[in-house]
Design an enzyme around this catalytic site. Sequence first.
Site, PDB file in Angstrom:
ATOM      1  N   TYR A 269      40.994  42.250  48.419  1.00 14.04           N
ATOM      2  CA  TYR A 269      41.430  42.683  47.132  1.00 14.04           C
ATOM      3  C   TYR A 269      41.283  44.172  46.853  1.00 14.04           C
ATOM      4  O   TYR A 269      40.217  44.738  46.823  1.00 14.04           O
ATOM      5  CB  TYR A 269      40.496  41.990  45.962  1.00 14.04           C
ATOM      6  CG  TYR A 269      40.536  40.558  46.174  1.00 14.04           C
ATOM      7  CD1 TYR A 269      41.515  39.821  46.902  1.00 14.04           C
ATOM      8  CD2 TYR A 269      39.482  39.678  45.508  1.00 14.04           C
ATOM      9  CE1 TYR A 269      41.507  38.508  46.915  1.00 14.04           C
ATOM     10  CE2 TYR A 269      39.542  38.267  45.832  1.00 14.04           C
ATOM     11  CZ  TYR A 269      40.523  37.732  46.529  1.00 14.04           C
ATOM     12  OH  TYR A 269      40.540  36.371  46.713  1.00 14.04           O
TER      13      TYR A 269
ATOM     14  N   HIS B  91      38.177  34.421  55.197  1.00 11.05           N
ATOM     15  CA  HIS B  91      39.153  34.334  53.975  1.00 11.05           C
ATOM     16  C   HIS B  91      40.567  33.076  54.234  1.00 11.05           C
ATOM     17  O   HIS B  91      40.677  32.392  53.509  1.00 11.05           O
ATOM     18  CB  HIS B  91      39.966  35.568  53.885  1.00 11.05           C
ATOM     19  CG  HIS B  91      40.341  35.836  52.528  1.00 11.05           C
ATOM     20  ND1 HIS B  91      40.620  36.963  51.648  1.00 11.05           N
ATOM     21  CD2 HIS B  91      40.997  34.877  51.463  1.00 11.05           C
ATOM     22  CE1 HIS B  91      40.928  36.913  50.492  1.00 11.05           C
ATOM     23  NE2 HIS B  91      41.506  35.576  50.329  1.00 11.05           N
TER      24      HIS B  91
HETATM   25  P1  NAP Z   1      44.201  32.140  38.348  1.00  7.53           P
HETATM   26  O1  NAP Z   1      42.798  32.356  37.951  1.00  7.53           O
HETATM   27  O2  NAP Z   1      44.864  30.907  38.234  1.00  7.53           O
HETATM   28  O3  NAP Z   1      45.045  32.725  36.879  1.00  7.53           O
HETATM   29  C1  NAP Z   1      44.793  34.075  36.652  1.00  7.53           C
HETATM   30  C2  NAP Z   1      45.832  34.415  35.518  1.00  7.53           C
HETATM   31  O4  NAP Z   1      45.653  33.598  34.431  1.00  7.53           O
HETATM   32  C3  NAP Z   1      45.905  36.202  34.916  1.00  7.53           C
HETATM   33  O5  NAP Z   1      47.018  36.389  34.763  1.00  7.53           O
HETATM   34  C4  NAP Z   1      44.941  35.784  33.639  1.00  7.53           C
HETATM   35  O6  NAP Z   1      45.465  36.879  32.670  1.00  7.53           O
HETATM   36  C5  NAP Z   1      45.672  34.482  33.234  1.00  7.53           C
HETATM   37  N1  NAP Z   1      44.282  33.630  32.457  1.00  7.53           N
HETATM   38  C6  NAP Z   1      43.076  33.594  32.710  1.00  7.53           C
HETATM   39  N2  NAP Z   1      42.477  32.782  32.042  1.00  7.53           N
HETATM   40  C7  NAP Z   1      43.368  32.596  30.833  1.00  7.53           C
HETATM   41  C8  NAP Z   1      43.268  31.849  29.476  1.00  7.53           C
HETATM   42  N3  NAP Z   1      42.160  31.326  29.317  1.00  7.53           N
HETATM   43  N4  NAP Z   1      44.398  31.887  28.747  1.00  7.53           N
HETATM   44  C9  NAP Z   1      45.452  32.518  29.233  1.00  7.53           C
HETATM   45  N5  NAP Z   1      45.619  33.060  30.447  1.00  7.53           N
HETATM   46  C10 NAP Z   1      44.737  33.155  31.078  1.00  7.53           C
HETATM   47  O7  NAP Z   1      45.006  32.809  39.501  1.00  7.53           O
HETATM   48  P2  NAP Z   1      44.141  33.810  40.540  1.00  7.53           P
HETATM   49  O8  NAP Z   1      43.926  35.076  40.079  1.00  7.53           O
HETATM   50  O9  NAP Z   1      45.277  33.800  41.794  1.00  7.53           O
HETATM   51  O10 NAP Z   1      42.999  32.991  41.263  1.00  7.53           O
HETATM   52  C11 NAP Z   1      41.745  32.874  40.672  1.00  7.53           C
HETATM   53  C12 NAP Z   1      40.901  33.663  41.838  1.00  7.53           C
HETATM   54  O11 NAP Z   1      40.964  32.866  42.967  1.00  7.53           O
HETATM   55  C13 NAP Z   1      41.507  35.039  42.179  1.00  7.53           C
HETATM   56  O12 NAP Z   1      41.045  36.096  41.284  1.00  7.53           O
HETATM   57  C14 NAP Z   1      40.431  35.274  43.567  1.00  7.53           C
HETATM   58  O13 NAP Z   1      39.107  35.509  43.117  1.00  7.53           O
HETATM   59  C15 NAP Z   1      40.546  33.621  44.062  1.00  7.53           C
HETATM   60  N6  NAP Z   1      41.917  33.473  45.208  1.00  7.53           N
HETATM   61  C16 NAP Z   1      41.388  33.104  46.526  1.00  7.53           C
HETATM   62  C17 NAP Z   1      42.276  32.816  47.399  1.00  7.53           C
HETATM   63  C18 NAP Z   1      41.938  32.636  48.688  1.00  7.53           C
HETATM   64  O14 NAP Z   1      42.568  32.664  49.658  1.00  7.53           O
HETATM   65  N7  NAP Z   1      40.583  32.310  48.824  1.00  7.53           N
HETATM   66  C19 NAP Z   1      43.594  33.019  46.881  1.00  7.53           C
HETATM   67  C20 NAP Z   1      43.994  33.344  45.809  1.00  7.53           C
HETATM   68  C21 NAP Z   1      43.011  33.539  44.674  1.00  7.53           C
HETATM   69  P3  NAP Z   1      44.278  37.717  31.901  1.00  7.53           P
HETATM   70  O15 NAP Z   1      43.765  38.439  32.915  1.00  7.53           O
HETATM   71  O16 NAP Z   1      45.341  38.461  30.865  1.00  7.53           O
HETATM   72  O17 NAP Z   1      43.643  36.785  31.219  1.00  7.53           O
END
Ligand code: NAP
Length: 292
Positions: free
Chosen positions: A69, A127
């Site tokens: 990241y 990962h």
């Molecule tokens: P996510 O958590 O599903 O969605 C993030 C988005 O949702 C952001 O744009 C955020 O915007 C919005 N959001 C969050 N809470 C909200 C709420 N209460 N109301 C409205 N909008 C909201 O997506 P992600 O970041 O892809 O996944 C989460 C985490 O999983 C990552 O950050 C990472 O740490 C991990 N991850 C791991 C892998 C892997 O391969 N192991 C892959 C992808 C992700 P705002 O910031 O404006 O709230």
Amino acid sequence: MAEHGADNKSSGGEARGAAGGRAFGPTGMLFSAVGLGTWRLEADERAAAAALRRGIEEGANHIDTAEMYGNGGVERIVGKAIRGMRDRVFLVSKVLPCNASFANTLLACERSLKNLATDHIDVYLLHWRERAPLEETFRAFDKLLQDGKIRAFGVSNFDVKDLEEAIRIAGPGRIACNQVLYHLKERAAEFEVLPWCAAHGIPVVAYSPLGEGSLASDPALAGIAAASNAAPCQIALNFLIRCKGVFAIPKSSNIRHVIENIQAEALTLTERDIERIETAFPARRKTSLPML
Ligand code: NAP
């Protein structure tokens, strides 16, 4: 609470963290069901750090990050954000598969420790899987465990075949978690990975649990949420974490969203809510575990 940070050795892997946290598999640690994701948090460092600190104050003790990241930049933001709060969180970071040889895993972990300004990572994950032999990566994880640089290790994006191999190499009761793509619009993990992990006592951590934010504005979910007097993202998260072996790590750099997400744990979905969710977001089997 005693603090320990970059230059302050900590005392052990005892269970700490949020009151009411759940057992995180074999690790002895108690993780909040809703944690704090950090992918793409580098876009606004100040907002990111404020959101992480507020999340910790609100009871989230599971911070998920990765060397990938922001090319280490997000780990550095996390390191700064948790200064003075290290003992209140469990840090999860990940080694990239291209660094997952024995020697490079050790080096990657050192870099992550430096970025995070800490002396240990609580749970260190591979990962995703590529060409590096799992034996080598796990041998490096064992060395890092012996050296006190990590407290536990796990995997991410592992389908059942990979999990079977992982357990064969590492031995039973040693894989701390499997972090996988899992949200209302992507429920393929429910068919094989979730039952397998439950049977082997391995927590599943749902990544992108809000469908990368798409669920926040989903009309079907909005209808269900309105009927329950909850926010759509709260319904989306609670549906996943209502199973005790499942944890979720939504990302947000907006304090209001962070609080809303953490409070999702307190909801209780009714049978009627679940029926409506099942109708609007049916689980569909896939030939392999999807990943981002
Ligand atoms: P996510 O958590 O599903 O969605 C993030 C988005 O949702 C952001 O744009 C955020 O915007 C919005 N959001 C969050 N809470 C909200 C709420 N209460 N109301 C409205 N909008 C909201 O997506 P992600 O970041 O892809 O996944 C989460 C985490 O999983 C990552 O950050 C990472 O740490 C991990 N991850 C791991 C892998 C892997 O391969 N192991 C892959 C992808 C992700 P705002 O910031 O404006 O709230």
